[in-house]
Write a protein that holds these residues in place. Structure first.
Motif, PDB file in Angstrom:
ATOM      1  N   ASN A 109      -4.858 -32.727  -5.735  1.00 53.16           N
ATOM      2  CA  ASN A 109      -3.692 -33.528  -6.095  1.00 53.16           C
ATOM      3  C   ASN A 109      -3.551 -33.632  -7.606  1.00 53.16           C
ATOM      4  OD1 ASN A 109      -1.518 -35.572  -5.724  1.00 53.16           O
ATOM      5  ND2 ASN A 109      -3.045 -36.919  -6.642  1.00 53.16           N
ATOM      6  N   GLU A 135      -0.202 -31.698  11.543  1.00 55.94           N
ATOM      7  CA  GLU A 135      -0.801 -32.295  10.351  1.00 55.94           C
ATOM      8  C   GLU A 135       0.154 -32.281   9.155  1.00 55.94           C
ATOM      9  OE1 GLU A 135      -4.591 -31.423   7.338  1.00 55.94           O
ATOM     10  OE2 GLU A 135      -4.577 -30.586   9.369  1.00 55.94           O
ATOM     11  N   PHE A 136       1.024 -31.261   9.108  1.00 53.98           N
ATOM     12  CA  PHE A 136       1.903 -31.103   7.952  1.00 53.98           C
ATOM     13  C   PHE A 136       3.314 -31.629   8.200  1.00 53.98           C
ATOM     14  CE2 PHE A 136      -0.983 -27.263   7.836  1.00 53.98           C
ATOM     15  CZ  PHE A 136      -1.906 -27.860   6.980  1.00 53.98           C
ATOM     16  N   SER A 167       0.599 -35.877  -1.465  1.00 54.62           N
ATOM     17  CA  SER A 167       1.708 -34.929  -1.498  1.00 54.62           C
ATOM     18  C   SER A 167       3.035 -35.608  -1.200  1.00 54.62           C
ATOM     19  CB  SER A 167       1.456 -33.784  -0.519  1.00 54.62           C
ATOM     20  OG  SER A 167       0.412 -32.951  -0.982  1.00 54.62           O
ATOM     21  N   LEU A 168       3.013 -36.626  -0.356  1.00 51.04           N
ATOM     22  CA  LEU A 168       4.234 -37.400  -0.118  1.00 51.04           C
ATOM     23  C   LEU A 168       4.696 -38.078  -1.401  1.00 51.04           C
ATOM     24  CD1 LEU A 168       3.338 -38.980   3.348  1.00 51.04           C
ATOM     25  CD2 LEU A 168       4.898 -37.077   2.912  1.00 51.04           C
ATOM     26  N   GLU A 220      -5.645 -26.424  -3.080  1.00 49.05           N
ATOM     27  CA  GLU A 220      -6.251 -26.941  -1.847  1.00 49.05           C
ATOM     28  C   GLU A 220      -7.290 -25.987  -1.266  1.00 49.05           C
ATOM     29  OE1 GLU A 220      -2.762 -25.463   1.202  1.00 49.05           O
ATOM     30  OE2 GLU A 220      -2.326 -26.902  -0.368  1.00 49.05           O
ATOM     31  N   ILE A 279       5.169 -33.986   5.703  1.00 49.99           N
ATOM     32  CA  ILE A 279       5.749 -33.365   4.512  1.00 49.99           C
ATOM     33  C   ILE A 279       7.162 -32.885   4.808  1.00 49.99           C
ATOM     34  CG2 ILE A 279       5.557 -31.425   2.912  1.00 49.99           C
ATOM     35  CD1 ILE A 279       3.467 -33.569   2.416  1.00 49.99           C
ATOM     36  N   MET A 282      -1.878 -29.774   0.065  1.00 49.63           N
ATOM     37  CA  MET A 282      -1.771 -30.047   1.495  1.00 49.63           C
ATOM     38  C   MET A 282      -3.085 -30.447   2.138  1.00 49.63           C
ATOM     39  SD  MET A 282       1.461 -29.726   2.300  1.00 49.63           S
ATOM     40  CE  MET A 282       2.189 -28.839   3.672  1.00 49.63           C
ATOM     41  N   ASN A 283      -4.154 -30.560   1.367  1.00 47.17           N
ATOM     42  CA  ASN A 283      -5.369 -31.211   1.860  1.00 47.17           C
ATOM     43  C   ASN A 283      -5.400 -32.682   1.458  1.00 47.17           C
ATOM     44  OD1 ASN A 283      -5.733 -30.664  -0.852  1.00 47.17           O
ATOM     45  ND2 ASN A 283      -7.862 -30.015  -0.656  1.00 47.17           N
ATOM     46  N   ASN A 284      -4.259 -33.172   0.999  1.00 49.58           N
ATOM     47  CA  ASN A 284      -4.093 -34.581   0.659  1.00 49.58           C
ATOM     48  C   ASN A 284      -2.644 -34.957   0.949  1.00 49.58           C
ATOM     49  OD1 ASN A 284      -3.987 -37.157  -0.478  1.00 49.58           O
ATOM     50  ND2 ASN A 284      -5.298 -36.609  -2.200  1.00 49.58           N
ATOM     51  N   ILE A 285      -2.342 -35.189   2.215  1.00 51.29           N
ATOM     52  CA  ILE A 285      -0.960 -35.442   2.631  1.00 51.29           C
ATOM     53  C   ILE A 285      -0.386 -36.707   1.992  1.00 51.29           C
ATOM     54  CG2 ILE A 285       0.575 -35.852   4.596  1.00 51.29           C
ATOM     55  CD1 ILE A 285      -0.464 -32.976   4.352  1.00 51.29           C
TER      56      ILE A 285
END
Length: 303
Positions: free
Chosen positions: A73, A140-141, A109-110, A64, A144, A103-106
């Protein structure tokens, strides 16, 4: 049997992918210039203790920080598959792997968390004290953290440097980063929002056990008590009295054997130093077993 719950690796394909993106990575992160970190053959040859199995997470070169969310990702997905394959191929050496997130693509990441949950070789995901220059406790996080709690997936918390500071160093800066992240997570009320959340903190909870008096007097009782919800490892390079304080603060059930392998002691890590420090504790053999093995399985909610 000993389970080293916090060991590190740079898998060959992932590391080469990152070098293709930035050839100066070894200069930027000199601590990764360890043969047993980047060479699987060398790691297996230099294995520290035949009675130790490692739970491996990626050394902190985060995609990220180098590429956009879509590319990050893709790199994370491929790296997780590579790591799972290594664990599958060497079950006598590796207990499990800890997955990588972007973590720049939540949203992606989920989905990675869903993949980890289904994998027989990955047991959780790694998070860092800061992502994209923001605290891990930033709203923002939070998705996650909530998703990990929902899936009963533990998270491994590793420090990174605060790039705003010119005096970052491996001796003290990472311990401050861990302590500050723990405070911010507590103050975000994440353990109230997600009672099932389990976070394993590197380096024995850093400064927290040593400043418990300040925590108890400055914070309100509810938030002070939330620090006890963290799990911690034993990766402080020995120091039996400090480990005793760690156990006294977090409780014997929340302390896991972890060495930070292969860092600190060449060529394969500090397994012997950390093991000796644990064995010199004034505790029973049952408690030794809890630290070396049982607590890891309890954190995963399996026997």
């Amino acid at each position: 049997m000993k389970i080293d719950a916090f060991a590190h690796i740079l898998t060959p394909n992932f590391y080469q992918t990152m070098l293709d993106i930035d050839t100066t990575i070894p200069q930027k992160y000199p601590f990764i210039k360890i043969e047993t970190l980047v060479s699987l053959d060398e790691r297996l040859e230099q294995w520290p203790d035949k009675n130790t199995k490692q739970v491996v997470s990626f050394a902190n070169i985060n995609p990220e920080d180098f590429v956009n969310g879509e590319k990050a990702n893709k790199i994370a997905v491929d790296a997780n598959q590579e790591l799972a394959g290594i664990v599958a191929n060497y079950p006598d050496k590796f207990e499990a792997g800890v997955g990588m997130l972007a973590m720049n693509n939540i949203p992606a990441s989920l989905k990675i968390l869903d993949y980890i949950k289904k994998s027989p070789y990955l047991v959780g995901a790694q998070i860092f004290t800061r992502h994209l220059g923001k605290s891990i406790a930033d709203p923002e996080f939070e998705p996650i953290l909530l998703k990990a709690a929902e899936l009963h997936l533990p998270l491994w918390l590793h420090p990174v440097f605060d790039n705003r500071k010119p005096d970052n160093n491996l001796v003290f800066s990472w311990e401050y980063e861990l302590s500050q992240a723990m405070l911010q997570l507590v103050q975000s009320n994440i353990f109230k929002k997600a009672p099932n959340l389990k976070i394993l903190v590197h380096h024995a909870g850093a400064m927290v056990p040593f400043f418990s008096g300040r925590i108890n007097h400055i914070l309100d009782p509810e938030h002070a008590e939330m620090f006890k919800d963290f799990y911690v490892d034993t990766a402080i390079l020995g120091n039996t009295p400090a480990l005793q304080l760690t156990i006294d603060y977090f409780g014997i059930n929340h302390v896991l054997f972890g060495t930070d392998a292969p860092f600190a002691v060449m060529p394969a890590g500090a397994d012997e130093i950390v093991s000796n420090a644990i064995e010199n504790l004034d505790i029973s053999d049952l408690y030794d077993k809890k630290i070396f093995e049982t607590n890891y399985y309890h954190m995963l909610e399996r026997q």
